[in-house]
Scaffold this motif. Structure first.
Motif: not given
Length: 124
Positions: A17, A19, A49, A60, A64, A67-68, A81-83, A86, A90
């Motif tokens: 992850s 951010r 996004s 979105y 993604v 997941r995001f 943007l919290q990812m 991954l 990406d």
């Protein structure tokens, strides 16, 4: 002048992850939607996004979804943007951008001011 500054990119293993943060200045932040876009080598810039000015609506890309997560803090002039989860696909430079005018589609042509980008690399 309008400025957007991204941070939070880096190297992460698949499944990890990150951010990303985008701090904006030089315009009335809560009047505009903000978007995250990415560009991988040899590919066109694509929307990841977008979030409306009131945080009521989000968009979105299919790649993604789930997941995001995009969010914004208007008091801090910041969009996140919290990812999660991954994937190597990406990997790209991630940019945040300001909406050109109210109601613009979440597409690069609908956004007029851009940050310098932050590199996200997903690799083992």
């Amino acid at each position: 002048q309008v400025q957007l500054v991204e941070s939070g990119g880096g190297l992460v293993q698949p499944g990890g992850s990150l951010r990303l943060s985008c701090v904006a200045s030089g315009f009335t932040f809560d009047y505009y939607a903000i978007g995250w876009f990415r560009q991988a080598p040899g590919k066109e810039r694509e929307a990841v996004s977008c979030i409306s000015r009131s945080e009521g609506r989000t968009y979105y890309a299919d790649s993604v979804k789930g997941r995001f997560t995009i969010s914004r803090d208007n008091a801090k002039n910041t969009v996140y943007l919290q990812m999660n989860s991954l994937k190597p696909e990406d990997t790209a430079v991630y940019y945040c951008a300001k909406e050109r005018s109210y109601g613009s589609a979440c597409h690069p042509w609908g956004y007029d001011y851009w940050g310098q980008g932050t590199q996200v690399t997903v690799s083992s």
